[in-house]
Motif scaffolding. Structure first.
Motif, PDB file in Angstrom:
ATOM      1  N   THR B 261      35.387  17.459  64.578  1.00  0.00           N
ATOM      2  CA  THR B 261      36.173  16.473  63.836  1.00  0.00           C
ATOM      3  C   THR B 261      36.758  17.074  62.563  1.00  0.00           C
ATOM      4  O   THR B 261      37.924  16.873  62.251  1.00  0.00           O
ATOM      5  CB  THR B 261      35.321  15.243  63.483  1.00  0.00           C
ATOM      6  N   GLU B 262      35.913  17.839  61.808  1.00  0.00           N
ATOM      7  CA  GLU B 262      36.410  18.386  60.544  1.00  0.00           C
ATOM      8  C   GLU B 262      37.089  19.727  60.752  1.00  0.00           C
ATOM      9  O   GLU B 262      37.740  20.248  59.858  1.00  0.00           O
ATOM     10  CB  GLU B 262      35.238  18.565  59.566  1.00  0.00           C
ATOM     11  N   GLY B 263      36.904  20.324  61.932  1.00  0.00           N
ATOM     12  CA  GLY B 263      37.490  21.627  62.208  1.00  0.00           C
ATOM     13  C   GLY B 263      38.632  21.541  63.193  1.00  0.00           C
ATOM     14  O   GLY B 263      39.791  21.384  62.807  1.00  0.00           O
ATOM     15  N   THR B 264      38.300  21.547  64.472  1.00  0.00           N
ATOM     16  CA  THR B 264      39.327  21.654  65.508  1.00  0.00           C
ATOM     17  C   THR B 264      40.424  20.605  65.385  1.00  0.00           C
ATOM     18  O   THR B 264      41.604  20.931  65.402  1.00  0.00           O
ATOM     19  CB  THR B 264      38.664  21.539  66.897  1.00  0.00           C
ATOM     20  N   ALA B 265      40.001  19.326  65.235  1.00  0.00           N
ATOM     21  CA  ALA B 265      41.009  18.265  65.205  1.00  0.00           C
ATOM     22  C   ALA B 265      41.911  18.406  63.974  1.00  0.00           C
ATOM     23  O   ALA B 265      43.139  18.341  64.070  1.00  0.00           O
ATOM     24  CB  ALA B 265      40.325  16.900  65.214  1.00  0.00           C
ATOM     25  N   MET B 266      41.280  18.650  62.815  1.00  0.00           N
ATOM     26  CA  MET B 266      42.043  18.843  61.577  1.00  0.00           C
ATOM     27  C   MET B 266      42.966  20.042  61.695  1.00  0.00           C
ATOM     28  O   MET B 266      44.118  20.008  61.293  1.00  0.00           O
ATOM     29  CB  MET B 266      41.059  19.106  60.424  1.00  0.00           C
ATOM     30  N   PHE B 267      42.409  21.116  62.252  1.00  0.00           N
ATOM     31  CA  PHE B 267      43.152  22.356  62.420  1.00  0.00           C
ATOM     32  C   PHE B 267      44.414  22.093  63.245  1.00  0.00           C
ATOM     33  O   PHE B 267      45.513  22.502  62.876  1.00  0.00           O
ATOM     34  CB  PHE B 267      42.252  23.373  63.121  1.00  0.00           C
ATOM     35  N   GLY B 268      44.241  21.337  64.339  1.00  0.00           N
ATOM     36  CA  GLY B 268      45.383  21.017  65.187  1.00  0.00           C
ATOM     37  C   GLY B 268      46.442  20.241  64.424  1.00  0.00           C
ATOM     38  O   GLY B 268      47.630  20.539  64.503  1.00  0.00           O
ATOM     39  N   GLN B 269      45.989  19.244  63.638  1.00  0.00           N
ATOM     40  CA  GLN B 269      46.933  18.416  62.877  1.00  0.00           C
ATOM     41  C   GLN B 269      47.676  19.239  61.838  1.00  0.00           C
ATOM     42  O   GLN B 269      48.890  19.116  61.683  1.00  0.00           O
ATOM     43  CB  GLN B 269      46.181  17.302  62.157  1.00  0.00           C
ATOM     44  N   LEU B 270      46.927  20.090  61.123  1.00  0.00           N
ATOM     45  CA  LEU B 270      47.554  20.878  60.059  1.00  0.00           C
ATOM     46  C   LEU B 270      48.546  21.877  60.636  1.00  0.00           C
ATOM     47  O   LEU B 270      49.630  22.089  60.084  1.00  0.00           O
ATOM     48  CB  LEU B 270      46.485  21.606  59.248  1.00  0.00           C
ATOM     49  N   ALA B 271      48.170  22.476  61.764  1.00  0.00           N
ATOM     50  CA  ALA B 271      49.083  23.433  62.391  1.00  0.00           C
ATOM     51  C   ALA B 271      50.359  22.719  62.801  1.00  0.00           C
ATOM     52  O   ALA B 271      51.472  23.229  62.603  1.00  0.00           O
ATOM     53  CB  ALA B 271      48.412  24.074  63.603  1.00  0.00           C
ATOM     54  N   LYS B 272      50.204  21.509  63.345  1.00  0.00           N
ATOM     55  CA  LYS B 272      51.377  20.732  63.745  1.00  0.00           C
ATOM     56  C   LYS B 272      52.233  20.438  62.512  1.00  0.00           C
ATOM     57  O   LYS B 272      53.463  20.543  62.548  1.00  0.00           O
ATOM     58  CB  LYS B 272      50.918  19.432  64.419  1.00  0.00           C
ATOM     59  N   ALA B 273      51.569  20.083  61.416  1.00  0.00           N
ATOM     60  CA  ALA B 273      52.289  19.768  60.182  1.00  0.00           C
ATOM     61  C   ALA B 273      53.062  20.986  59.687  1.00  0.00           C
ATOM     62  O   ALA B 273      54.223  20.894  59.285  1.00  0.00           O
ATOM     63  CB  ALA B 273      51.305  19.312  59.107  1.00  0.00           C
ATOM     64  N   ARG B 274      52.421  22.149  59.759  1.00  0.00           N
ATOM     65  CA  ARG B 274      53.063  23.362  59.271  1.00  0.00           C
ATOM     66  C   ARG B 274      54.325  23.666  60.073  1.00  0.00           C
ATOM     67  O   ARG B 274      55.364  24.031  59.519  1.00  0.00           O
ATOM     68  CB  ARG B 274      52.061  24.509  59.408  1.00  0.00           C
ATOM     69  N   ILE B 275      54.233  23.457  61.383  1.00  0.00           N
ATOM     70  CA  ILE B 275      55.385  23.750  62.234  1.00  0.00           C
ATOM     71  C   ILE B 275      56.494  22.729  62.006  1.00  0.00           C
ATOM     72  O   ILE B 275      57.675  23.073  61.958  1.00  0.00           O
ATOM     73  CB  ILE B 275      54.928  23.803  63.697  1.00  0.00           C
ATOM     74  N   LEU B 276      56.099  21.451  61.838  1.00  0.00           N
ATOM     75  CA  LEU B 276      57.105  20.422  61.542  1.00  0.00           C
ATOM     76  C   LEU B 276      57.862  20.772  60.264  1.00  0.00           C
ATOM     77  O   LEU B 276      59.089  20.622  60.184  1.00  0.00           O
ATOM     78  CB  LEU B 276      56.433  19.062  61.376  1.00  0.00           C
TER      79      LEU B 276
END
Lengths: 321, 420
Positions: B261-276
């Motif tokens: 929850t604090e790692g993988t899921a967050m990591f996925g969201q942040l990576a998506k944000a960075r690309i956006l």
């Protein structure tokens, strides 16, 4: 003989053993070569809007008494533009010589841009009070109809179809549709295009003329003429066909190309104006008349289009009323 | 030929059957069954716990670094596209920092690509990586064509740049996205594998307990003694192992849940944000390069900014502050553009002024990058914690089960000796 048979059998057994022990290597990765194309490049297989040739396309509205800069008649379209403080003109930024962005200055330059600036000079007394908006070839009519721009000065051929939707000024330049090819291609006229791949911008009269050729070449539609030159340089098409001035502009960017063939048709360029704004049509025609008469047209030609050859005289105006 | 031996074998089997019905026989059978069961259950539990540790190592050594590399690849590709567009927009001669940013993005891309390829075991990822390599070469060629033409003042330069950007947006980025989402799913799968209970081992432990119980009952009937100390010690050891396994796996699962929850899921969201953010940056620059109707470009930019805001949430952070400033600066750019002041619009987009979009975008990008690094650290830390819970469990289990086996044999030996 016996020794030989034994030898052969031994070889066979060893060979079989070898076959049994050899393993198939893991499958290696293979990918197809990359062939990039300009965004939106597509083969054109359906007829662009049917051509209607039943009109006197070059006839426009006769100018009345020409108002002086700063003194536009109240209530007129020009007065509204003067009120706003800027003339909004739809232009091109990718057609060398006519409308292109000079990378050094970042400014738009060209013959069309100069004409637009002369019209602004006649309204404001200042050629710089012009707001240049880039419009795609296929957006020229809609940009006028929606009121997004006041004028379109963008290698805009006058046709009867277009006159159903928008109004045109008198002709300010006569272009001829010709063909751009790579030097030594063997293509010398429209007849040689049979079986070849030809590029044109969607929504242009050039594309309709190419579509009417018999036999019809394979046609590719793109969104800007420079995209056609990209496809020619990348070997994805054999020829580009449109107005000679556009083609000369493309040829000037690649010394390996040349403009060939006789004229496939005359394309008169006019300033596009919203159909309802007849006062603006008369006003622009007045400006063009002045430019023809006082030598300004000639000076602009010499400044921008000298590379096309010696100046023809400005096209004469024709009026319907 | 084999009859004497067969007869021999039959005779010994018959003797064994008779012996098993006698009291010493029963005692021997119990001793053998319990001790063998203990050793087998110990081996199976140890192997299964070893498997959990191997899965945990797979997360740390393989799937997580691979997902991180894939995320870097995706981000570096979009950064290259944004930098190429900025360099083109800055005119015939781009400044050294702008050129350097493009070159850095390319270096980041190829480094990430090497990491992704080295870690990839499945053919699909390798094919996707090969495709990206081939497309990247074509992409850089187009960017340099655009640059060479732009320097000569030829408008065809912008056509090459648009072609390059289209190649990036329609083939390169989707390809990188596929690698990245595949790898993130692999991380999740490996994480789930760590937290699942070793059922086979626990069932065997249960069977051993049943064997000890049944053995004790049979023994008390035959020998009139209530408890056999050896069997009691063995049962306690087996119970201890069971409790150890369940507790260790549960604690590890808790840590893994945190890492998810604090790692993988967050990591996925942040990576998506960075690309956006990178794609929105490309949108705003391409608007100025195309220099046409910006309605479509604005719609795309605004859509991405809205998605970006949703991903970043309401908590204040460097990135969300940056996005707010950037959006305000972008509105100034659009205002200048619509007002016909093109040079001002370009200045607002790529100028060096601290109030220009370039600086705000850089703040968003570095804020997101820091958050991604933090999240990555959390993810790895939690997975490591899960590993710590499991670390001694295979050895401990095996040792305790051997102790149980020995206790059973030692405890039953005096009963057997009575009959010898």
């Amino acid at each position: 003989v016996r020794a030989r048979i034994v030898l052969a059998l031994t070889a066979l057994v060893l060979g079989a053993a070898g076959c049994g022990s050899s393993s198939t290597p893991p499958t290696a990765v293979t990918v197809a070569p990359i062939e990039a194309q300009p965004a939106g490049a597509q083969e054109v297989t359906t007829l662009p809007a049917a051509g209607n040739a039943d009109c006197d396309r070059e006839a426009s509205l006769r100018p009345g008494p020409q108002p002086r800069p700063g003194g536009m008649p109240p209530g007129s379209t020009m007065a509204a533009i003067a009120e706003r403080g800027r003339l909004v003109v739809g232009v091109d930024q990718n057609t060398f010589l006519f409308g292109f962005r000079n990378p050094a200055s970042g400014q738009l330059e060209g013959f069309d841009i100069d004409v637009a600036r002369e019209i602004a000079r006649s309204i404001f007394g200042d050629p710089d009070r012009v707001d240049l908006r880039v419009v795609d070839a296929s957006q020229r009519e809609s940009a006028l109809e929606s009121g997004q721009v006041d004028l379109v000065v963008r290698t805009f051929s006058i046709t009867c179809d277009r006159k159903d939707k928008v109004a045109f000024s008198t002709t300010y330049f006569n272009a001829n549709q010709r063909i751009l090819v790579v030097k030594g291609s063997g293509i010398a006229s429209a007849a040689d295009l049979s079986g070849k791949r030809v590029c044109a911008v969607r929504g242009t009269t050039s594309l309709s003329a190419l579509f009417a050729l018999d036999p019809r070449p394979t046609l590719f539609g793109v969104s800007s003429w420079t995209d056609c030159l990209v496809m020619l340089q990348q070997g994805q098409v054999d020829a580009v066909s449109t107005d000679d001035v556009v083609l000369f502009g493309l040829a000037a960017q690649d010394p390996n190309t040349e403009v060939v063939g006789p004229s496939m048709g005359i394309e008169p360029y006019g300033v596009g104006i919203k159909k309802e704004n007849t006062d603006l049509v008369r006003f622009v025609n007045g400006v063009l008349d002045e430019m023809r008469a006082d030598g300004r047209w000639q000076r602009l030609y010499d400044a921008r289009l000298r590379s096309l050859g010696p100046s023809p005289d400005p096209p004469s105006a024709r009026y319907q009323d | 030929m084999s009859s004497p031996r067969t007869l021999d074998a039959r005779a010994s089997v018959a003797w064994l059957r008779r012996f098993a019905r006698t009291t010493p026989g029963v005692v021997a059978v119990i001793a053998v069954a319990v001790s063998a069961g203990c050793v087998i259950a110990g081996l199976v539990c140890g192997a299964q716990l070893d498997g959990r540790i191997a899965e945990h190592n797979a997360v740390l050594d393989h799937s997580e670094p691979l997902a991180y590399a894939a995320q870097n690849l995706y981000a570096a590709l979009s950064a290259a596209d944004a930098a190429a567009a900025s360099a083109f927009l800055s005119g015939g001669i781009e400044t050294a920092p702008i050129r350097a940013r493009y070159q850095q993005a390319l270096a980041d891309t190829t480094s990430a690509l090497a990491d992704v390829t080295a870690g990839a075991t499945d053919p699909n990822t390798r094919i996707a990586a090969a495709e990206i390599s081939a497309q990247l070469v074509a992409y850089t060629g187009l960017v340099e064509s655009a640059r060479a033409n732009n320097r000569q003042g030829f408008p065809i330069g912008s056509a090459y740049l648009r072609e390059a950007s289209s190649l990036m947006q329609t083939t390169l980025l989707p390809g990188a996205e596929r690698i990245y989402t595949g790898n993130l799913a692999a991380v999740d799968e490996d994480q789930r594998a760590v937290e699942s209970l070793p059922t086979a081992g626990l069932v065997l432990l249960g069977l051993v307990l049943v064997a000890i119980g049944v053995g004790s009952v049979m023994l008390s009937r035959r020998t009139n003694r209530q408890f056999n100390l050896g069997l009691v010690v063995a049962a306690v050891a087996v119970l201890l192992v069971g409790v150890w396994i369940v507790v260790a796996i549960r604690m590890a699962a808790g840590a893994i849940e945190q890492s998810r929850t604090e790692g993988t899921a967050m990591f996925g969201q942040l990576a998506k944000a960075r690309i956006l953010a990178q794609q929105a940056r490309t949108d705003e620059t391409l608007q100025l390069i195309a220099r046409g109707d910006i309605t479509a470009g604005e719609k795309s930019f605004n859509g991405r900014i809205v998605d970006l805001g949703a991903l970043l949430g309401t908590e204040p952070s460097a990135a969300s502050d940056g996005v707010r400033n950037w959006t305000a600066s972008h509105h100034k750019q659009v205002e200048a553009y619509l007002g016909g002041d093109y040079p001002a619009a370009v200045g607002q987009a790529i100028g060096t002024d601290p109030g220009a979009s370039a600086a705000h975008f850089a703040a968003v990008e570095s804020g997101l990058r820091d958050q991604i690094e933090q999240t990555r650290a959390t993810l790895r830390d939690r997975v490591s914690a899960a590993g710590a819970w499991l670390a001694w469990s295979p050895t401990g289990t095996l040792v305790l089960m051997v102790v149980a086996a020995v206790a059973a044999v030692v405890g039953l030996w005096p009963r057997l000796k009575e009959f010898l």
